[in-house]
Design a protein around this motif. Structure first.
Motif, PDB file in Angstrom:
ATOM      1  N   VAL A   1      74.455  -7.943  56.995  1.00 52.75           N
ATOM      2  CA  VAL A   1      74.364  -9.354  57.361  1.00 52.75           C
ATOM      3  C   VAL A   1      73.137  -9.966  56.698  1.00 52.75           C
ATOM      4  O   VAL A   1      72.149  -9.271  56.417  1.00 52.75           O
ATOM      5  CB  VAL A   1      74.306  -9.521  58.904  1.00 52.75           C
ATOM      6  CG1 VAL A   1      73.110  -8.817  59.496  1.00 52.75           C
ATOM      7  CG2 VAL A   1      74.332 -10.970  59.314  1.00 52.75           C
ATOM      8  N   LEU A   2      73.219 -11.245  56.442  1.00 55.08           N
ATOM      9  CA  LEU A   2      72.120 -12.011  55.852  1.00 55.08           C
ATOM     10  C   LEU A   2      72.380 -13.468  56.199  1.00 55.08           C
ATOM     11  O   LEU A   2      73.530 -13.892  56.264  1.00 55.08           O
ATOM     12  CB  LEU A   2      72.155 -11.799  54.342  1.00 55.08           C
ATOM     13  CG  LEU A   2      71.213 -12.540  53.412  1.00 55.08           C
ATOM     14  CD1 LEU A   2      71.068 -11.753  52.111  1.00 55.08           C
ATOM     15  CD2 LEU A   2      71.654 -13.935  53.109  1.00 55.08           C
ATOM     16  N   LEU A   3      71.321 -14.230  56.428  1.00 58.81           N
ATOM     17  CA  LEU A   3      71.526 -15.664  56.584  1.00 58.81           C
ATOM     18  C   LEU A   3      70.566 -16.424  55.707  1.00 58.81           C
ATOM     19  O   LEU A   3      69.503 -15.938  55.337  1.00 58.81           O
ATOM     20  CB  LEU A   3      71.466 -16.114  58.044  1.00 58.81           C
ATOM     21  CG  LEU A   3      70.189 -16.151  58.835  1.00 58.81           C
ATOM     22  CD1 LEU A   3      69.404 -17.409  58.587  1.00 58.81           C
ATOM     23  CD2 LEU A   3      70.523 -16.078  60.313  1.00 58.81           C
TER      24      LEU A   3
ATOM     25  N   GLN B   1      65.610 -20.378  52.614  1.00 56.09           N
ATOM     26  CA  GLN B   1      64.979 -19.142  53.073  1.00 56.09           C
ATOM     27  C   GLN B   1      66.031 -18.110  53.436  1.00 56.09           C
ATOM     28  O   GLN B   1      66.975 -18.395  54.176  1.00 56.09           O
ATOM     29  CB  GLN B   1      64.092 -19.409  54.287  1.00 56.09           C
ATOM     30  CG  GLN B   1      63.347 -18.164  54.747  1.00 56.09           C
ATOM     31  CD  GLN B   1      62.384 -18.421  55.887  1.00 56.09           C
ATOM     32  OE1 GLN B   1      62.326 -19.509  56.447  1.00 56.09           O
ATOM     33  NE2 GLN B   1      61.612 -17.407  56.246  1.00 56.09           N
ATOM     34  N   MET B   2      65.849 -16.888  52.913  1.00 55.71           N
ATOM     35  CA  MET B   2      66.691 -15.761  53.271  1.00 55.71           C
ATOM     36  C   MET B   2      66.090 -15.113  54.513  1.00 55.71           C
ATOM     37  O   MET B   2      64.889 -14.864  54.566  1.00 55.71           O
ATOM     38  CB  MET B   2      66.734 -14.755  52.112  1.00 55.71           C
ATOM     39  CG  MET B   2      67.706 -13.618  52.318  1.00 55.71           C
ATOM     40  SD  MET B   2      67.674 -12.433  50.931  1.00 55.71           S
ATOM     41  CE  MET B   2      67.998 -13.473  49.523  1.00 55.71           C
ATOM     42  N   LYS B   3      66.929 -14.861  55.522  1.00 47.56           N
ATOM     43  CA  LYS B   3      66.446 -14.329  56.789  1.00 47.56           C
ATOM     44  C   LYS B   3      67.415 -13.288  57.335  1.00 47.56           C
ATOM     45  O   LYS B   3      68.577 -13.260  56.957  1.00 47.56           O
ATOM     46  CB  LYS B   3      66.348 -15.458  57.844  1.00 47.56           C
ATOM     47  CG  LYS B   3      65.413 -16.579  57.476  1.00 47.56           C
ATOM     48  CD  LYS B   3      65.433 -17.715  58.483  1.00 47.56           C
ATOM     49  CE  LYS B   3      64.958 -17.344  59.839  1.00 47.56           C
ATOM     50  NZ  LYS B   3      63.530 -17.302  60.077  1.00 47.56           N
ATOM     51  N   GLN B   4      66.914 -12.493  58.259  1.00 45.75           N
ATOM     52  CA  GLN B   4      67.743 -11.609  59.073  1.00 45.75           C
ATOM     53  C   GLN B   4      68.650 -10.707  58.245  1.00 45.75           C
ATOM     54  O   GLN B   4      69.822 -10.508  58.557  1.00 45.75           O
ATOM     55  CB  GLN B   4      68.572 -12.438  60.067  1.00 45.75           C
ATOM     56  CG  GLN B   4      67.742 -13.245  61.045  1.00 45.75           C
ATOM     57  CD  GLN B   4      67.007 -12.361  62.036  1.00 45.75           C
ATOM     58  OE1 GLN B   4      67.622 -11.556  62.720  1.00 45.75           O
ATOM     59  NE2 GLN B   4      65.690 -12.487  62.091  1.00 45.75           N
TER      60      GLN B   4
ATOM     61  N   GLU C   1      71.438 -21.554  64.793  1.00 43.74           N
ATOM     62  CA  GLU C   1      71.843 -21.124  63.458  1.00 43.74           C
ATOM     63  C   GLU C   1      73.111 -21.810  62.945  1.00 43.74           C
ATOM     64  O   GLU C   1      73.657 -21.428  61.924  1.00 43.74           O
ATOM     65  CB  GLU C   1      72.032 -19.608  63.433  1.00 43.74           C
ATOM     66  CG  GLU C   1      70.757 -18.852  63.711  1.00 43.74           C
ATOM     67  CD  GLU C   1      70.932 -17.344  63.712  1.00 43.74           C
ATOM     68  OE1 GLU C   1      72.082 -16.852  63.552  1.00 43.74           O
ATOM     69  OE2 GLU C   1      69.917 -16.641  63.877  1.00 43.74           O
ATOM     70  N   GLY C   2      73.566 -22.839  63.639  1.00 45.52           N
ATOM     71  CA  GLY C   2      74.809 -23.505  63.271  1.00 45.52           C
ATOM     72  C   GLY C   2      74.814 -24.122  61.888  1.00 45.52           C
ATOM     73  O   GLY C   2      75.861 -24.236  61.260  1.00 45.52           O
ATOM     74  N   ASN C   3      73.653 -24.518  61.382  1.00 46.39           N
ATOM     75  CA  ASN C   3      73.576 -25.132  60.050  1.00 46.39           C
ATOM     76  C   ASN C   3      73.190 -24.140  58.961  1.00 46.39           C
ATOM     77  O   ASN C   3      73.057 -24.516  57.805  1.00 46.39           O
ATOM     78  CB  ASN C   3      72.580 -26.300  60.067  1.00 46.39           C
ATOM     79  CG  ASN C   3      73.070 -27.437  60.927  1.00 46.39           C
ATOM     80  OD1 ASN C   3      74.268 -27.725  60.967  1.00 46.39           O
ATOM     81  ND2 ASN C   3      72.165 -28.081  61.638  1.00 46.39           N
ATOM     82  N   ASP C   4      72.994 -22.882  59.336  1.00 48.37           N
ATOM     83  CA  ASP C   4      72.634 -21.862  58.358  1.00 48.37           C
ATOM     84  C   ASP C   4      73.883 -21.349  57.647  1.00 48.37           C
ATOM     85  O   ASP C   4      75.010 -21.539  58.104  1.00 48.37           O
ATOM     86  CB  ASP C   4      71.927 -20.687  59.047  1.00 48.37           C
ATOM     87  CG  ASP C   4      70.593 -21.091  59.666  1.00 48.37           C
ATOM     88  OD1 ASP C   4      70.017 -22.113  59.247  1.00 48.37           O
ATOM     89  OD2 ASP C   4      70.147 -20.376  60.578  1.00 48.37           O
ATOM     90  N   ILE C   5      73.661 -20.680  56.530  1.00 46.64           N
ATOM     91  CA  ILE C   5      74.739 -20.039  55.772  1.00 46.64           C
ATOM     92  C   ILE C   5      74.730 -18.568  56.169  1.00 46.64           C
ATOM     93  O   ILE C   5      73.703 -17.892  56.055  1.00 46.64           O
ATOM     94  CB  ILE C   5      74.514 -20.199  54.262  1.00 46.64           C
ATOM     95  CG1 ILE C   5      74.541 -21.686  53.884  1.00 46.64           C
ATOM     96  CG2 ILE C   5      75.554 -19.397  53.472  1.00 46.64           C
ATOM     97  CD1 ILE C   5      73.987 -21.976  52.512  1.00 46.64           C
TER      98      ILE C   5
ATOM     99  N   LYS D   1      74.439  -6.308  47.318  1.00 44.94           N
ATOM    100  CA  LYS D   1      75.622  -7.180  47.285  1.00 44.94           C
ATOM    101  C   LYS D   1      75.422  -8.413  48.162  1.00 44.94           C
ATOM    102  O   LYS D   1      75.831  -9.517  47.798  1.00 44.94           O
ATOM    103  CB  LYS D   1      76.859  -6.408  47.716  1.00 44.94           C
ATOM    104  CG  LYS D   1      77.293  -5.366  46.701  1.00 44.94           C
ATOM    105  CD  LYS D   1      78.468  -4.538  47.189  1.00 44.94           C
ATOM    106  CE  LYS D   1      78.808  -3.464  46.177  1.00 44.94           C
ATOM    107  NZ  LYS D   1      79.952  -2.668  46.552  1.00 44.94           N
ATOM    108  N   LEU D   2      74.792  -8.235  49.325  1.00 45.12           N
ATOM    109  CA  LEU D   2      74.503  -9.374  50.194  1.00 45.12           C
ATOM    110  C   LEU D   2      73.589 -10.375  49.490  1.00 45.12           C
ATOM    111  O   LEU D   2      73.843 -11.580  49.489  1.00 45.12           O
ATOM    112  CB  LEU D   2      73.840  -8.906  51.497  1.00 45.12           C
ATOM    113  CG  LEU D   2      74.714  -8.203  52.519  1.00 45.12           C
ATOM    114  CD1 LEU D   2      73.844  -7.469  53.539  1.00 45.12           C
ATOM    115  CD2 LEU D   2      75.645  -9.184  53.219  1.00 45.12           C
TER     116      LEU D   2
END
Length: 146
Positions: free
Chosen positions: A60-62, A72-75, A43-47, A90-91
């Protein structure tokens, strides 16, 4: 709940690990799974976006880039203690702002069946047929943001 802070955080920090623990509690443990078995090291390159209230991680959201236009919105996970307090909204709003600022035009996600009404309120649309992921019925959803 005006003391909620929603912000982008860095991967592999203490705050990131607190977000992993929340994802484990909300998304994995109820299924008899463990986040520590997931490939979170990738997940190092994810936001990464985190919501906190005082010192507690409550959401939390990534976001994971798919190509130059789609992310893609995940987790997405919100602590049970603060559900119904607009933390998820808000996320997602911050995620959309970040995606727009980075030039993405579309957000996709795989919504658990019970989360579909939440995303529909935020103007996401279901596409395709429902499918099973991690043993739970999901629908692919999409929103054009630019």
């Amino acid at each position: 709940m005006e003391n909620i802070i929603v912000q982008q955080i860095q991967w592999n920090t203490d705050q990131y690990r607190a977000c992993l623990a929340l994802r484990d509690e909300v998304l994995r443990q109820p299924l008899g799974l463990s986040i520590w078995d997931d490939p979170w090291q990738e997940e190092g390159n994810d936001i990464h976006i985190c919501a906190t209230l005082e010192q507690d991680t409550i959401g939390v959201l990534l976001l994971r880039p798919i190509d130059q236009q789609v992310i893609q919105m995940k987790q997405v996970a919100v602590s049970e203690a603060v559900r119904g307090k607009q933390v998820g909204k808000k996320l997602v709003e911050l995620a959309e702002q970040i995606a727009i600022a980075k030039g993405y035009r579309t957000i996709i996600l795989h919504a658990r069946e019970n989360a579909i009404p939440f995303y529909k309120k935020l103007h996401y649309s279901s596409i395709g047929e429902p499918f099973t992921e991690v043993g739970i019925k999901h629908s692919k959803m999409i929103k054009h943001i630019q």
